[in-house]
Design a protein around this motif. Structure first.
Motif, PDB file in Angstrom:
ATOM      1  N   SER A 158       4.746   6.594   2.463  1.00  0.00           N
ATOM      2  CA  SER A 158       3.685   5.598   2.327  1.00  0.00           C
ATOM      3  C   SER A 158       2.496   6.151   1.562  1.00  0.00           C
ATOM      4  O   SER A 158       2.280   7.369   1.493  1.00  0.00           O
ATOM      5  CB  SER A 158       3.238   5.115   3.709  1.00  0.00           C
ATOM      6  N   HIS A 159       1.703   5.231   1.017  1.00  0.00           N
ATOM      7  CA  HIS A 159       0.540   5.571   0.212  1.00  0.00           C
ATOM      8  C   HIS A 159      -0.662   4.750   0.653  1.00  0.00           C
ATOM      9  O   HIS A 159      -0.513   3.575   0.998  1.00  0.00           O
ATOM     10  CB  HIS A 159       0.820   5.315  -1.271  1.00  0.00           C
ATOM     11  N   LYS A 184      -3.236   3.392  -1.036  1.00  0.00           N
ATOM     12  CA  LYS A 184      -3.614   2.207  -1.808  1.00  0.00           C
ATOM     13  C   LYS A 184      -3.161   2.362  -3.263  1.00  0.00           C
ATOM     14  O   LYS A 184      -3.113   3.478  -3.793  1.00  0.00           O
ATOM     15  CB  LYS A 184      -5.131   1.995  -1.757  1.00  0.00           C
ATOM     16  N   ASP A 185      -2.817   1.237  -3.885  1.00  0.00           N
ATOM     17  CA  ASP A 185      -2.429   1.240  -5.287  1.00  0.00           C
ATOM     18  C   ASP A 185      -3.597   1.649  -6.182  1.00  0.00           C
ATOM     19  O   ASP A 185      -4.769   1.447  -5.840  1.00  0.00           O
ATOM     20  CB  ASP A 185      -1.971  -0.155  -5.717  1.00  0.00           C
ATOM     21  N   CYS A 223      -2.521   9.071  -5.028  1.00  0.00           N
ATOM     22  CA  CYS A 223      -1.276   8.315  -4.872  1.00  0.00           C
ATOM     23  C   CYS A 223      -0.511   8.225  -6.195  1.00  0.00           C
ATOM     24  O   CYS A 223       0.717   8.311  -6.229  1.00  0.00           O
ATOM     25  CB  CYS A 223      -1.571   6.909  -4.358  1.00  0.00           C
ATOM     26  N   SER A 232       2.919   0.740   0.168  1.00  0.00           N
ATOM     27  CA  SER A 232       1.471   0.755   0.018  1.00  0.00           C
ATOM     28  C   SER A 232       0.925  -0.596   0.461  1.00  0.00           C
ATOM     29  O   SER A 232       1.635  -1.606   0.401  1.00  0.00           O
ATOM     30  CB  SER A 232       1.076   1.042  -1.433  1.00  0.00           C
ATOM     31  N   HIS A 276       1.811  -3.724  -7.060  1.00  0.00           N
ATOM     32  CA  HIS A 276       2.769  -2.612  -7.131  1.00  0.00           C
ATOM     33  C   HIS A 276       3.415  -2.535  -8.517  1.00  0.00           C
ATOM     34  O   HIS A 276       3.582  -1.449  -9.076  1.00  0.00           O
ATOM     35  CB  HIS A 276       3.871  -2.778  -6.089  1.00  0.00           C
ATOM     36  N   ARG A 305      -0.472   9.176   4.625  1.00  0.00           N
ATOM     37  CA  ARG A 305       0.698   9.553   3.824  1.00  0.00           C
ATOM     38  C   ARG A 305       1.824   9.972   4.776  1.00  0.00           C
ATOM     39  O   ARG A 305       1.956  11.145   5.124  1.00  0.00           O
ATOM     40  CB  ARG A 305       0.341  10.679   2.861  1.00  0.00           C
TER      41      ARG A 305
END
Length: 230
Positions: free
Chosen positions: A37-38, A40-41, A46, A71, A78, A130
């Protein structure tokens, strides 16, 4: 999900992604999987992580591991972010080689216990930490690592630990500190010396601790390479 432990069946969630709607277990099929996972875009750390993951995606493919990211933004964001990621890799015309899950309502992040309470966006909402989850072909969680939003991951370490997980799933061995493929490994303590000799005909070196109370068996490098599928 709070309380999701090693060995638990990973939730078979449904979600929208950059490749369409998926049901997670169907997406994995009979493969291993890694979900990372991240926060935020379009954020810098990231972007470096996704770019690195894209560059070494063939290494995961060689190991039979399906990759998927998450995310807390929309599918449209995305897809636009993916173009930035590949441009960062100087491959602007190439598609991102793995899907990204859309979780703009944070429903999956909450379900999987991914939120970082110390890192918030401009609206005061917590960002996704993360997280790394490695899932086996049996759909059970084999590994979880939780990084704060401010610390980027080491994907070389993720490949190393997947090598260990896959090796130890096939053989009655354990990998010692700083192990990497080709290094010596240890026979698990539940194996008798006679069984170890039968399983590993090239020989096992036994080392005793100072008081002689514990022993560990170590295979030769040649035997390790023989049983390591990679």
């Amino acid at each position: 999900m709070p309380g999701l432990l090693l060995g638990d069946e990973f939730p078979n969630f449904e979600a929208d992604t950059t490749i369409g709607r998926i049901k997670f277990h169907d997406f994995l099929g009979s493969s291993w999987g890694i979900l990372f996972s991240h926060p935020k875009d379009f954020t810098p750390v990231c972007t470096t992580e996704l770019a690195r993951a894209a560059r070494i995606s063939d290494e995961f493919k060689k190991r039979g591991v399906k990759m998927i990211a998450l995310s807390i933004d929309s599918v449209e964001d995305h897809r636009n972010w993916s173009k930035d990621v590949m441009a960062f890799n100087s491959e602007a015309e190439s598609p991102l080689p793995f899907p990204i899950i859309a979780d703009d309502k944070r429903e999956l992040a909450i379900k999987l216990g991914m939120l970082d309470p110390d890192e918030k966006d401009k609206d005061g909402m917590p960002l996704t930490a993360r997280c790394v989850f490695v899932i086996g072909p049996d759909k059970k969680m084999k590994l979880s690592i939780l990084y704060p939003a401010t610390t980027g991951r080491n994907f070389d370490e993720l490949l190393r630990v997947i090598d260990s997980l896959q090796l130890t799933a096939q053989q009655k061995v354990a990998t010692p500190v700083d192990w990497k493929p080709g290094d010596k490994v240890m026979v698990v303590p539940s194996i008798s010396e006679a069984e170890a000799a039968a399983l590993f005909p090239k020989g096992v070196t036994t080392k005793r601790c100072l008081l002689g109370r514990n022993t560990c068996g170590t295979l030769s490098s040649e035997e390790t390479l023989k049983i390591n599928p990679h």
